[in-house]
Design a protein around this motif. Sequence first.
Motif, PDB file in Angstrom:
ATOM      1  N   ALA A 191      -9.648   8.826  52.862  1.00 44.49           N
ATOM      2  CA  ALA A 191     -10.370   8.391  51.663  1.00 44.49           C
ATOM      3  C   ALA A 191      -9.779   9.020  50.411  1.00 44.49           C
ATOM      4  CB  ALA A 191     -11.853   8.747  51.798  1.00 44.49           C
ATOM      5  N   PHE A 192      -9.366  10.289  50.488  1.00 44.31           N
ATOM      6  CA  PHE A 192      -8.754  10.957  49.338  1.00 44.31           C
ATOM      7  C   PHE A 192      -7.442  10.286  48.942  1.00 44.31           C
ATOM      8  CE2 PHE A 192     -12.026  13.865  49.711  1.00 44.31           C
ATOM      9  CZ  PHE A 192     -11.899  14.951  48.865  1.00 44.31           C
ATOM     10  N   ALA A 193      -6.735   9.703  49.894  1.00 45.37           N
ATOM     11  CA  ALA A 193      -5.471   9.031  49.583  1.00 45.37           C
ATOM     12  C   ALA A 193      -5.682   7.842  48.650  1.00 45.37           C
ATOM     13  CB  ALA A 193      -4.789   8.577  50.874  1.00 45.37           C
ATOM     14  N   PHE A 194      -6.866   7.225  48.697  1.00 39.99           N
ATOM     15  CA  PHE A 194      -7.174   6.098  47.813  1.00 39.99           C
ATOM     16  C   PHE A 194      -7.941   6.532  46.562  1.00 39.99           C
ATOM     17  CE2 PHE A 194      -6.553   4.130  51.937  1.00 39.99           C
ATOM     18  CZ  PHE A 194      -5.789   3.019  51.631  1.00 39.99           C
ATOM     19  N   LEU A 195      -8.638   7.671  46.627  1.00 38.71           N
ATOM     20  CA  LEU A 195      -9.470   8.112  45.509  1.00 38.71           C
ATOM     21  C   LEU A 195      -8.775   9.141  44.619  1.00 38.71           C
ATOM     22  CD1 LEU A 195     -12.852   8.555  47.453  1.00 38.71           C
ATOM     23  CD2 LEU A 195     -12.195   6.630  45.996  1.00 38.71           C
ATOM     24  N   GLY A 196      -7.852   9.904  45.172  1.00 38.00           N
ATOM     25  CA  GLY A 196      -7.219  10.968  44.398  1.00 38.00           C
ATOM     26  C   GLY A 196      -8.063  12.230  44.400  1.00 38.00           C
ATOM     27  N   TRP A 197      -7.536  13.271  43.721  1.00 37.10           N
ATOM     28  CA  TRP A 197      -8.209  14.563  43.720  1.00 37.10           C
ATOM     29  C   TRP A 197      -9.596  14.496  43.092  1.00 37.10           C
ATOM     30  CZ3 TRP A 197      -7.096  18.134  46.881  1.00 37.10           C
ATOM     31  CH2 TRP A 197      -5.790  18.456  47.236  1.00 37.10           C
ATOM     32  N   GLY A 233      -7.725  20.381  52.187  1.00 42.09           N
ATOM     33  CA  GLY A 233      -6.505  20.871  52.820  1.00 42.09           C
ATOM     34  C   GLY A 233      -5.663  19.756  53.402  1.00 42.09           C
ATOM     35  N   GLY A 234      -6.298  18.765  54.016  1.00 41.76           N
ATOM     36  CA  GLY A 234      -5.546  17.651  54.584  1.00 41.76           C
ATOM     37  C   GLY A 234      -4.840  16.831  53.525  1.00 41.76           C
ATOM     38  N   PHE A 235      -5.527  16.560  52.411  1.00 39.29           N
ATOM     39  CA  PHE A 235      -4.891  15.786  51.346  1.00 39.29           C
ATOM     40  C   PHE A 235      -3.777  16.590  50.678  1.00 39.29           C
ATOM     41  CE2 PHE A 235      -5.038  13.932  46.927  1.00 39.29           C
ATOM     42  CZ  PHE A 235      -4.449  12.726  47.272  1.00 39.29           C
ATOM     43  N   TRP A 236      -3.960  17.906  50.557  1.00 42.64           N
ATOM     44  CA  TRP A 236      -2.902  18.739  49.977  1.00 42.64           C
ATOM     45  C   TRP A 236      -1.655  18.737  50.859  1.00 42.64           C
ATOM     46  CZ3 TRP A 236      -0.138  22.982  51.583  1.00 42.64           C
ATOM     47  CH2 TRP A 236       0.599  23.670  50.603  1.00 42.64           C
ATOM     48  N   ALA A 237      -1.851  18.738  52.179  1.00 44.41           N
ATOM     49  CA  ALA A 237      -0.723  18.824  53.095  1.00 44.41           C
ATOM     50  C   ALA A 237       0.050  17.516  53.211  1.00 44.41           C
ATOM     51  CB  ALA A 237      -1.212  19.261  54.474  1.00 44.41           C
ATOM     52  N   TYR A 238      -0.658  16.375  53.146  1.00 45.70           N
ATOM     53  CA  TYR A 238       0.011  15.098  53.407  1.00 45.70           C
ATOM     54  C   TYR A 238      -0.077  14.109  52.246  1.00 45.70           C
ATOM     55  CZ  TYR A 238      -0.498  17.074  58.068  1.00 45.70           C
ATOM     56  OH  TYR A 238      -0.467  17.923  59.144  1.00 45.70           O
ATOM     57  N   GLY A 239      -0.955  14.332  51.280  1.00 46.10           N
ATOM     58  CA  GLY A 239      -1.064  13.437  50.142  1.00 46.10           C
ATOM     59  C   GLY A 239      -1.362  12.015  50.566  1.00 46.10           C
ATOM     60  N   ASN A 240      -0.722  11.068  49.872  1.00 43.13           N
ATOM     61  CA  ASN A 240      -0.960   9.668  50.227  1.00 43.13           C
ATOM     62  C   ASN A 240      -0.111   9.200  51.400  1.00 43.13           C
ATOM     63  OD1 ASN A 240       1.563   9.444  49.058  1.00 43.13           O
ATOM     64  ND2 ASN A 240       0.788   8.537  47.145  1.00 43.13           N
ATOM     65  N   LEU A 241       0.583  10.144  52.065  1.00 41.61           N
ATOM     66  CA  LEU A 241       1.278   9.827  53.316  1.00 41.61           C
ATOM     67  C   LEU A 241       0.351   9.939  54.524  1.00 41.61           C
ATOM     68  CD1 LEU A 241       4.644  11.743  52.767  1.00 41.61           C
ATOM     69  CD2 LEU A 241       4.178   9.313  52.381  1.00 41.61           C
ATOM     70  N   MET A 242      -0.905  10.277  54.282  1.00 37.26           N
ATOM     71  CA  MET A 242      -1.876  10.448  55.357  1.00 37.26           C
ATOM     72  C   MET A 242      -1.978   9.181  56.205  1.00 37.26           C
ATOM     73  SD  MET A 242      -4.192  12.208  56.974  1.00 37.26           S
ATOM     74  CE  MET A 242      -4.253  13.620  55.878  1.00 37.26           C
ATOM     75  N   PRO A 243      -1.745   9.263  57.522  1.00 35.30           N
ATOM     76  CA  PRO A 243      -1.896   8.083  58.377  1.00 35.30           C
ATOM     77  C   PRO A 243      -3.346   7.603  58.401  1.00 35.30           C
ATOM     78  CG  PRO A 243      -0.689   9.832  59.491  1.00 35.30           C
ATOM     79  CD  PRO A 243      -1.276  10.436  58.257  1.00 35.30           C
ATOM     80  N   SER A 244      -3.509   6.342  58.734  1.00 32.79           N
ATOM     81  CA  SER A 244      -4.858   5.770  58.761  1.00 32.79           C
ATOM     82  C   SER A 244      -5.732   6.414  59.831  1.00 32.79           C
ATOM     83  CB  SER A 244      -4.783   4.265  58.996  1.00 32.79           C
ATOM     84  OG  SER A 244      -4.138   3.995  60.234  1.00 32.79           O
ATOM     85  N   GLY A 245      -5.109   7.082  60.818  1.00 31.58           N
ATOM     86  CA  GLY A 245      -5.879   7.720  61.877  1.00 31.58           C
ATOM     87  C   GLY A 245      -6.451   9.067  61.517  1.00 31.58           C
ATOM     88  N   GLY A 246      -6.055   9.653  60.388  1.00 29.47           N
ATOM     89  CA  GLY A 246      -6.639  10.914  59.967  1.00 29.47           C
ATOM     90  C   GLY A 246      -5.799  12.117  60.349  1.00 29.47           C
ATOM     91  N   MET A 247      -6.436  13.262  60.428  1.00 29.02           N
ATOM     92  CA  MET A 247      -5.741  14.536  60.547  1.00 29.02           C
ATOM     93  C   MET A 247      -5.010  14.713  61.872  1.00 29.02           C
ATOM     94  SD  MET A 247      -5.961  16.301  57.786  1.00 29.02           S
ATOM     95  CE  MET A 247      -5.736  18.006  58.249  1.00 29.02           C
TER      96      MET A 247
END
Length: 518
Positions: A120-126, A349-363
Amino acid sequence: MDERPETELISIPATPRVSTPEILTPSGQRSPRPATKPSSAAWTPTSFISPRFLSPIGTPMKRVLVNMKGYLEEMGHLTKLNPQDAWLPITESRNGNAHYAAFHNLNAGVGFQALVLPVAFAFLGWSWGILSLTIAYCWQLYTLWILVQLHEAVPGKRYNRYVELAQAAFGERLGVWLALFPTVYLSAGTATALILIGGETMKLFFQIVCGPLCTSNPLTTVEWYLVFTCLCVVLSQLPNLNSIAGLSLIGAVTAITYSTMVWVLSVSQPRPATVSYEPLSMPSVSGSLFSVLNALGIVAFAFRGHNLVLEIQSTMPSTFKHPAHVPMWRGAKVAYFFIALCIFPISIGGFWAYGNLMPSGGMLAALYAFHINDIPRGLLATAFLLVVFNCLSSFQIYSMPAFDSFEAGYTSRTNKPCSVWVRSGFRVFFGFVSFFIGVALPFLSSLAGLLGGLTLPVTFAYPCFMWVLIKKPTKGSFSWYFHWGLGWLGVAFSLAFSIGGISSMVTQGLELKFFSPN
């Protein structure tokens, strides 16, 4: 003539703590028996024992009357219960406490849905990601308090299930229509999703532990679903909600542990070279809007468990002096403190580590995709194994309302409690029906946004409406406007998030997989 002091002539017995009379239930637990005479709201047996009345009376007699007042208050608050409740798994045992409440709430509140919050953070931003998560957390904590208070809002009546409270507020038919579908999904649908996620995690655990040296013929994904379902069915034979307190404790500990491990392992590793924190956007404006709404639905879906609040509270004894809402709220506060310690670090922490490269499956998908060769296999396997344990524990508490419904139908028809074989049959049936649904709909776990929108009223809207309809604050007062406004805002969000979830599901062609590394 006896010259002993006056205080020695009068025997003042200690006031025992009187609780609800109990009967022995089929599983050997003790459960309250309904009172024959409910207390009157207009007059109580202690109305005449006031401070003005007691002031001219001597100390010994005053003690007797005060003791008698406490006794009558206890006896006057005997709750009128349905005798059938002593046969059902949710209300069969009423010896719960604040510790059990903390275990159950934490087990129900933290789970696989927290692992997809960085998506969700990948679409919403910080900014919007943190703001939406904070607002949702505070909002659902307030509605949780509302449900705890409404459990015994009417003297002499306990609303032991979410649907019962909805019927009391909205009416018999409307309450069922409004509350039945979302609560059934949150029970049965979550159980099905847990089978999918637990089976997939067991498969990945086996691959990590076995490694490249493994020469055995591995099980297919569906076979891993079946293995996980069998484990769930075996554990589901525990008779009632209080009996799974130990499993809830295991689920709570494992959830806190793997949530911490996942974000710590992610933050401790080098970030991908192309990481970016700009919100993902779609080619069209409408596509971007629907993606944002779907992301907000994922945030809403992270806060589940309100459909179990009344059920957990109904496992506690309740008297006039010791109402059930006190230990329930104490346990819920502890649970949601730890829930905050899980969801906020894993999201940020997850968004900081992967940003918008986060896979759709999550952490877990991100760890498997980016750091499968960087993290020691033992640590990675431990994290996956903890997820399996948490899914097994969460399955039990989310399935309990379904077990309760099955047994309620049986006992109402036969007017007798379920035998061990009938109870076991219901639970085996539920487990394997969930398995077949999961096999038929393997993309169910990827619909977090849509399902968050559909079930959002249970958490964010209905409690506000029920507070107004049951507590009846003064029309036009701040409380009246606040709760109506908050409730309708929740309904509007539910519609918007559902539309966003459907749109994202259609545009992506149902290609999302919870553990898809790409």
